[in-house]
Scaffold this motif. Sequence first.
Motif, mmCIF file in Angstrom:
data_model
loop_
_atom_site.group_PDB
_atom_site.id
_atom_site.type_symbol
_atom_site.label_atom_id
_atom_site.label_comp_id
_atom_site.label_asym_id
_atom_site.label_seq_id
_atom_site.Cartn_x
_atom_site.Cartn_y
_atom_site.Cartn_z
ATOM 1 N N UNK A 41 0.831 -1.203 0.000
ATOM 2 C CA UNK A 41 0.000 0.000 0.000
ATOM 3 C C UNK A 41 0.865 1.253 0.000
ATOM 4 N N UNK A 42 0.423 2.286 -0.680
ATOM 5 C CA UNK A 42 1.220 3.506 -0.812
ATOM 6 C C UNK A 42 1.472 4.180 0.531
ATOM 7 N N UNK A 43 0.627 3.938 1.516
ATOM 8 C CA UNK A 43 0.797 4.547 2.828
ATOM 9 C C UNK A 43 1.776 3.812 3.740
ATOM 10 N N UNK A 44 2.215 2.637 3.322
ATOM 11 C CA UNK A 44 3.155 1.891 4.157
ATOM 12 C C UNK A 44 4.541 2.523 4.078
ATOM 13 N N UNK A 45 5.287 2.374 5.160
ATOM 14 C CA UNK A 45 6.668 2.864 5.183
ATOM 15 C C UNK A 45 7.537 1.950 4.334
ATOM 16 N N UNK A 46 8.460 2.528 3.585
ATOM 17 C CA UNK A 46 9.375 1.739 2.772
ATOM 18 C C UNK A 46 10.183 0.803 3.656
ATOM 19 N N UNK A 47 10.638 1.340 4.791
ATOM 20 C CA UNK A 47 11.387 0.535 5.741
ATOM 21 C C UNK A 47 10.552 0.400 7.004
ATOM 22 N N UNK A 48 9.812 -0.682 7.049
ATOM 23 C CA UNK A 48 8.989 -0.953 8.214
ATOM 24 C C UNK A 48 9.817 -1.530 9.341
ATOM 25 N N UNK A 49 9.180 -1.741 10.454
ATOM 26 C CA UNK A 49 9.890 -2.202 11.645
ATOM 27 C C UNK A 49 10.311 -3.668 11.561
ATOM 28 N N UNK A 50 9.847 -4.384 10.539
ATOM 29 C CA UNK A 50 10.161 -5.811 10.405
ATOM 30 C C UNK A 50 11.240 -6.037 9.352
ATOM 31 N N UNK A 51 12.474 -6.108 9.782
ATOM 32 C CA UNK A 51 13.598 -6.519 8.933
ATOM 33 C C UNK A 51 13.749 -5.681 7.664
ATOM 34 N N UNK A 52 13.518 -4.379 7.761
ATOM 35 C CA UNK A 52 13.718 -3.439 6.652
ATOM 36 C C UNK A 52 12.738 -3.656 5.502
ATOM 37 N N UNK A 53 11.684 -4.385 5.726
ATOM 38 C CA UNK A 53 10.679 -4.620 4.690
ATOM 39 C C UNK A 53 9.562 -3.597 4.849
ATOM 40 N N UNK A 54 8.860 -3.275 3.753
ATOM 41 C CA UNK A 54 7.746 -2.328 3.863
ATOM 42 C C UNK A 54 6.740 -2.783 4.914
ATOM 43 N N UNK A 55 6.175 -1.802 5.611
ATOM 44 C CA UNK A 55 5.204 -2.144 6.633
ATOM 45 C C UNK A 55 4.508 -0.915 7.199
ATOM 46 N N UNK A 56 3.516 -1.135 8.049
ATOM 47 C CA UNK A 56 2.732 -0.038 8.594
ATOM 48 C C UNK A 56 3.431 0.732 9.720
ATOM 49 N N UNK A 57 4.462 0.134 10.311
ATOM 50 C CA UNK A 57 5.191 0.799 11.394
ATOM 51 C C UNK A 57 6.577 1.185 10.908
ATOM 52 N N UNK A 58 6.981 2.392 11.209
ATOM 53 C CA UNK A 58 8.253 2.967 10.765
ATOM 54 C C UNK A 58 9.422 2.349 11.532
ATOM 55 N N UNK A 59 10.507 2.092 10.828
ATOM 56 C CA UNK A 59 11.721 1.581 11.446
ATOM 57 C C UNK A 59 12.379 2.705 12.259
ATOM 58 N N UNK A 60 13.150 2.352 13.249
ATOM 59 C CA UNK A 60 13.910 3.353 14.017
ATOM 60 C C UNK A 60 15.213 3.644 13.279
ATOM 61 N N UNK A 61 15.627 4.890 13.274
ATOM 62 C CA UNK A 61 16.823 5.308 12.548
ATOM 63 C C UNK A 61 18.085 4.570 12.954
ATOM 64 N N UNK A 62 18.205 4.233 14.219
ATOM 65 C CA UNK A 62 19.419 3.561 14.688
ATOM 66 C C UNK A 62 19.581 2.173 14.076
ATOM 67 N N UNK A 63 18.506 1.603 13.568
ATOM 68 C CA UNK A 63 18.580 0.262 12.975
ATOM 69 C C UNK A 63 19.463 0.241 11.731
ATOM 70 N N UNK A 64 19.513 1.359 10.987
ATOM 71 C CA UNK A 64 20.408 1.421 9.821
ATOM 72 C C UNK A 64 21.853 1.278 10.277
ATOM 73 N N UNK A 65 22.199 1.977 11.350
ATOM 74 C CA UNK A 65 23.569 1.917 11.877
ATOM 75 C C UNK A 65 23.849 0.556 12.520
ATOM 76 N N UNK A 66 22.887 0.025 13.258
ATOM 77 C CA UNK A 66 23.076 -1.282 13.894
ATOM 78 C C UNK A 66 23.345 -2.374 12.857
ATOM 79 N N UNK A 67 22.592 -2.361 11.776
ATOM 80 C CA UNK A 67 22.782 -3.357 10.720
ATOM 81 C C UNK A 67 24.120 -3.131 10.025
#
Length: 182
Positions: free
Chosen positions: A86-112
């Motif tokens: 869906x167009x309203x989903x976040x590109x990087x959702x909270x589940x393993x960098x996959x699109x989803x309804x909940x936004x990922x936390x910024x620190x996850x990019x650095x952690x990965x």
Amino acid sequence: LSREDLGVLRDYLRERHPHYLLACMLEYYTFIRPEELTYLRIGDFRVREMKVVLRGEHTKNRRDAAVAVNADVFRLMDALGVFAHASGEYLFGSRDFRPGPERIEGRRFRDEWLKVRRALRWPSSYQFYSLKDTGIRDLANAEGIVVARDQARHSDVATTNKYLKGDAMKVHEEVKRFKGGL
């Protein structure tokens, strides 16, 4: 990062974590700050125009902006099935960098990035943000500093020029042998 390092990263992530590869490619090609990446929604991408729209409420300077998106990024997004969401989903959702309804936390990019850096045995000087630095350098060298300035959303070329470190700037051998008129 060197061109060779970028290739190693691409091959490693293509095999092991293609959704994180997408994040790395966006950082390298679009220069979107990691925290701004967390707010991108599928509907922010304009495939026909090959751009992504950034809403000012989530940008550092609080201004709306649009930046070009490299064709390889769109190809990866298509291969990952991003546009089936869906167009309203976040590109990087909270589940393993996959699109989803909940936004990922910024620190996850650095952690990965820390995990990838360890696996590739890279120095601690290589940071996730190094992808932006490298992308600006590579684009400026290939297409000119004004193009890089606009893509990076810098107010002037002096800011962009800070990314063009002396050891990465090309020295033209022709200048050394140039016979001028003076």
